[in-house]
Design a protein around this motif. Structure first.
Motif, short mmCIF file in Angstrom:
data_model
loop_
_atom_site.label_atom_id
_atom_site.label_comp_id
_atom_site.label_asym_id
_atom_site.label_seq_id
_atom_site.Cartn_x
_atom_site.Cartn_y
_atom_site.Cartn_z
N PRO A 141 55.61 41.21 36.16
CA PRO A 141 54.19 40.97 36.49
C PRO A 141 53.52 42.16 37.15
CG PRO A 141 55.49 39.04 37.04
CD PRO A 141 56.47 40.09 36.60
N VAL A 142 54.21 42.83 38.03
CA VAL A 142 53.58 43.95 38.73
C VAL A 142 53.22 45.08 37.75
CG1 VAL A 142 55.81 44.99 39.35
CG2 VAL A 142 53.81 45.40 40.79
N ARG A 187 50.19 43.94 35.76
CA ARG A 187 49.01 44.09 36.61
C ARG A 187 48.51 45.54 36.59
NH1 ARG A 187 48.50 44.38 42.85
NH2 ARG A 187 50.63 45.08 42.62
N ASP A 212 50.23 38.42 39.68
CA ASP A 212 51.39 38.16 40.56
C ASP A 212 51.00 37.35 41.80
OD1 ASP A 212 49.95 40.16 41.72
OD2 ASP A 212 51.62 41.55 41.98
N LYS A 213 49.91 36.58 41.65
CA LYS A 213 49.50 35.75 42.80
C LYS A 213 49.40 34.27 42.43
CE LYS A 213 47.15 39.74 44.55
NZ LYS A 213 47.50 40.56 43.37
N TYR A 245 51.46 30.95 41.40
CA TYR A 245 52.83 30.46 41.48
C TYR A 245 53.01 29.17 40.69
CZ TYR A 245 53.17 33.66 45.42
OH TYR A 245 53.16 34.77 46.21
#
Ligand code: NAD
Length: 495
Positions: free
Chosen positions: A78-79, A82, A134-135, A137
């Motif tokens: 994910p990072v 992003r 990535d925020k 959940y």
């Protein structure tokens, strides 16, 4: 900067992307067919653009599927996703001048709007979903003690984004942001009137690091390329923005093929209600005028029905007519122009047809009603207001998609709400009132996905946008949009 650029000179030299973008590069179309792209500001032919057919669409879908299955994007950390999407947003801004110019040449909107509005809002949208990656959940469900149950969202696979021409970049970004952020591959089909910026997006996304095949762009006609995507057995979802008529086709295509998910952002006939207790008629008039004349009225949530109380109508009309003067149509490539042309000659004729229908059905023209700037060869209509409209007239019921306001006079709150809701659409609505009580009552009473109180057309990526009734279902913008492009999975682990 906007004012210092010679946009006419730039228009002569700008490269017009006109071939499909598949697997990370521009390619020749299989079809070899083309369609013309005309500058609606003066009616001149700009270029011929590849008209993708079923074979082209199939090629794009296969490329998207291969990329998805290979996991080059869908399984990337994910990072890292992003970072690439943020870079994509930066590149959109870095190419602001070119993108704004391409948009204005395609659709005739004022260069100032394209430069300060469309490009910036598209970049903002992509960046917003990049930040969300990535925020967001998953969940742990409250199941039996000897179990752990995870509820996660998984990407669907191949998403087709089929979009209209009124805000080509923003509408594309509203689909690309959440669809890419959730790990899908996308095939984007821009409207035939506005292919340039979508194709440029494909190029910029790859430059930003998006792996080839994750975003393919197929210019083409609706009933050929759009239909091929709707019927394709390997497309998992269509994110559609456009007319209610075509939205219905997509539901049929889904039923005739693989029950692909469909998200529909469709048309509207939004009410602007001005109550007798409105305590700021200047603000209401400015909101009403901008609500129907901005983007030449080619706005899905345009406040095209003014529902005004008898007690304030005369004072309000005077103020709206004064406001309308600032929307006098002008040269779209002039940085001071506030209102440009309509998108095509066909669209202009359609709007003029509605103006004729308004007159024939007995409404009174308060201002406007004609084509203007004919000598330019472009497709311009002046701001038009019809008074003495009944809600059963054609101009009050059908989406005109032009600078034409239908004003309906009512008596009191209840009649205002009844008329506001007497429509097949439910995209948006607004109420202007000085009473807190009526503000809350109206916000609840208006059946629409968006209600504005003492303002109009306010928006943010943080708030969802979409319709009730025949204005569609599913939402663009906000975290809610990510639901459309994912499936929920419950995973049960026995201890
Ligand atoms: P449209 O429905 O004619 O076209 C939209 C897209 O669908 C285009 O890409 C077009 O090529 C494609 N298409 C057309 N016919 C098709 C077919 N038979 N099969 C498959 N695809 C087909 O709409 P438009 O004229 O481009 O845009 C105007 C409409 O869009 C208005 O009704 C407006 O209200 C609506 N709109 C809605 C929103 C929203 O968020 N609700 C936003 C913008 C525009």
């Amino acid at each position: 900067m906007l004012q210092t650029i010679d946009w006419h000179a730039r228009a002569k030299s700008v490269r017009l992307p006109n071939r499909p973008f598949i697997d990370g590069q521009y390619v020749d179309s299989v079809s070899n067919e083309t369609f013309p792209c005309v500058y609606p500001g003066d009616g001149r032919l700009l270029t011929q653009v590849a008209s993708c057919n079923e074979a082209d669409v199939d090629k794009a879908v296969r490329s998207a599927r291969n990329a998805f299955n290979a996991g080059v994007w869908s399984r990337m950390a994910p990072v890292d996703r992003r970072r690439i999407m943020l870079r994509f947003a930066e590149l959109i801004l870095a190419n602001r001048e070119e993108l704004a110019l391409l948009e204005t040449l395609n659709v005739g909107k004022p260069i100032a709007n394209a430069f300060n509005g469309d490009v910036v809002s598209a970049a903002n949208c992509i960046a917003w979903y990049a930040e969300a990656i990535d925020k967001v959940y998953g969940e742990v469900a409250a199941t039996a003690h000897e179990m752990t149950t995870l509820v996660v969202r998984e990407p669907l696979g191949v998403v087709a984004a089929v979009v209209p021409w009124n805000y080509p970049m923003s509408m594309a970004a509203w689909k690309l942001g959440p669809a890419l952020a959730t790990g899908n591959s996308v095939v984007l089909k821009p409207a035939e009137q506005s292919p340039f910026t979508a194709l440029k997006f494909g190029e910029l996304a790859v430059e930003a690091g998006l792996p080839p095949g994750v975003l393919n762009v197929v210019p083409g006609l609706g009933h050929i390329a759009g239909k091929a995507l709707g019927l394709h057995m390997d497309v998992d979802c269509v994110g559609f923005t456009g007319s209610t008529e075509v939205g219905k086709y997509f539901m049929q295509y889904s039923g005739q093929s693989n029950i692909k998910r469909i998200g529909l952002e469709l048309g509207g006939k939004s009410p602007q209600v001005v109550l007798a207790d409105c305590d700021d008629l200047d603000a209401a008039a400015a909101g009403v005028a901008a609500g129907i004349f901005a983007n030449t009225g080619q706005v899905c949530n345009a406040g095209s029905r003014l529902i005004v109380d008898e007690k304030v109508r005369d004072a309000l009309f005077e103020k709206i007519a004064a406001q309308a003067k600032s929307f006098t149509p002008g040269d779209p490539l002039d940085a001071t122009t506030r209102m440009g042309s309509l998108v095509t000659e066909e669209q202009m004729d359609r709007v003029l047809g509605y103006i004729d229908a308004g007159r024939a059905e007995g409404a009174t023209t308060l201002i406007g009603g004609s084509r203007v700037r004919v000598e330019t060869g472009g497709f311009y209509i002046e701001p038009t207001i019809f008074d003495r409209v009944r809600n059963d007239m054609t101009i009050a019921r059908e989406e005109i998609f032009g600078p034409v306001l239908a004003a309906i006079t009512v008596n009191g709150f209840d009649e205002a709400m009844e008329v506001a809701n007497d429509t097949i659409y439910g995209l948006a609505g607004a109420v202007w009132t000085g009473s807190v009580k009526n503000a809350h009552r109206a916000a609840k009473a208006i059946k629409a996905g968006v209600v504005w109180v003492n303002c109009f057309d306010r928006g943010s990526m943080a708030a969802p946008f979409g319709g009730f009734k025949q204005s569609g279902f599913g939402r663009d913008k906000s975290l809610h949009a990510m639901d459309k492009y994912t499936d929920l999975k419950a995973m049960w682990f026995a201890h």
